[in-house]
Write a protein that holds these residues in place. Sequence first.
Motif, short mmCIF file in Angstrom:
data_model
loop_
_atom_site.label_atom_id
_atom_site.label_comp_id
_atom_site.label_asym_id
_atom_site.label_seq_id
_atom_site.Cartn_x
_atom_site.Cartn_y
_atom_site.Cartn_z
N LEU A 29 0.81 -1.21 0.00
CA LEU A 29 0.00 0.00 0.00
C LEU A 29 0.84 1.27 0.00
N TYR A 30 1.87 1.29 0.86
CA TYR A 30 2.60 2.54 1.09
C TYR A 30 3.85 2.72 0.24
N ALA A 31 4.47 1.64 -0.21
CA ALA A 31 5.74 1.77 -0.93
C ALA A 31 5.63 2.65 -2.19
N PRO A 32 4.60 2.49 -3.02
CA PRO A 32 4.51 3.36 -4.19
C PRO A 32 4.41 4.85 -3.82
N LEU A 33 3.68 5.12 -2.74
CA LEU A 33 3.55 6.51 -2.29
C LEU A 33 4.90 7.06 -1.84
N TYR A 34 5.63 6.29 -1.03
CA TYR A 34 6.93 6.74 -0.57
C TYR A 34 7.89 6.94 -1.73
N GLN A 35 7.85 6.03 -2.70
CA GLN A 35 8.77 6.17 -3.84
C GLN A 35 8.46 7.42 -4.65
N ARG A 36 7.18 7.66 -4.90
CA ARG A 36 6.81 8.85 -5.67
C ARG A 36 7.23 10.11 -4.93
N TRP A 37 7.05 10.11 -3.62
CA TRP A 37 7.45 11.28 -2.83
C TRP A 37 8.97 11.42 -2.80
N LEU A 38 9.68 10.33 -2.54
CA LEU A 38 11.13 10.38 -2.40
C LEU A 38 11.80 10.82 -3.69
N LEU A 39 11.36 10.29 -4.82
CA LEU A 39 11.99 10.57 -6.11
C LEU A 39 11.34 11.74 -6.84
N ARG A 40 10.26 12.29 -6.26
CA ARG A 40 9.52 13.40 -6.88
C ARG A 40 9.11 13.02 -8.31
N SER A 41 8.63 11.80 -8.46
CA SER A 41 8.35 11.28 -9.80
C SER A 41 6.93 11.55 -10.28
N GLY A 42 6.12 12.13 -9.43
CA GLY A 42 4.75 12.44 -9.82
C GLY A 42 4.03 13.16 -8.71
N PRO A 43 2.87 13.71 -9.01
CA PRO A 43 2.11 14.46 -8.00
C PRO A 43 1.51 13.54 -6.94
N LEU A 44 1.45 14.03 -5.73
CA LEU A 44 0.79 13.32 -4.64
C LEU A 44 -0.56 13.98 -4.42
N THR A 45 -1.60 13.32 -4.87
CA THR A 45 -2.95 13.87 -4.81
C THR A 45 -3.88 12.90 -4.08
N GLU A 46 -5.04 13.38 -3.73
CA GLU A 46 -6.04 12.51 -3.12
C GLU A 46 -6.47 11.42 -4.09
N GLN A 47 -6.52 11.76 -5.38
CA GLN A 47 -6.91 10.77 -6.38
C GLN A 47 -5.89 9.65 -6.45
N TYR A 48 -4.62 10.00 -6.35
CA TYR A 48 -3.56 8.99 -6.35
C TYR A 48 -3.67 8.11 -5.11
N ALA A 49 -3.91 8.73 -3.96
CA ALA A 49 -4.06 7.97 -2.72
C ALA A 49 -5.22 6.98 -2.82
#
Length: 204
Positions: free
Chosen positions: A171-191
């Motif tokens: 559940l959380y690893a994709p979110l952490y990776q996107r945040w850590l690498l700044r590879s995409g927006p972190l939005t409620e839709q993504y969550a």
Amino acid sequence: MSIDNTSGGTAAKPNPSRRSEQSRRAILAAARELVSELGFAKLTIEAIAARAGVGKQTIYRWWGSKGEVVFEAFLALSDPGEGIVLPDTGDIATDLKYLMRETVAEFADPAFEGPIRALNAEIINDPKLARLYHEKMAAPVDEAKKQRLRSAQRAGQIAPDIDLDLALELLYAPLYQRWLLRSGPLTEQYADALVDLTLKALRP
């Protein structure tokens, strides 16, 4: 007219514990501010002491390194506390989406992002700090999440044989990776999408 201070009430004595708590809070606030402004590499105990208005020996009396100061500054900001109880509406999808949206909001908060990025960078090279982070921060929060997943298992919403540690990583690893690498927006839709995809794998 003069005032006689030799009689009557006596002046209140300073409270050492109150002064200590005020100093501790000032140090943690200074650490959060400076690690965001300077980055971890340029951060020094001397700079934290100067910003907090204390002597550097005061900091060394409570913490062994600047990494430990930054960790506690982050811990105080997140305040996982004891006996964490996560929302339980009876619908695991609703509750996980709430949690993931809260995580996205935290990662978008500059007051949170600066210290946690610095902490993550230091954890990579400091096994002692990594253990401290796991024991004091990650483990209690993860246990609360697993308690919620166990409740969902009892309700038949998640398969009973699921490895809950692996489920949290899924559940959380994709979110952490996107945040850590700044590879995409972190939005409620993504969550929400992460929750929906993860639950497809966890359903009975």
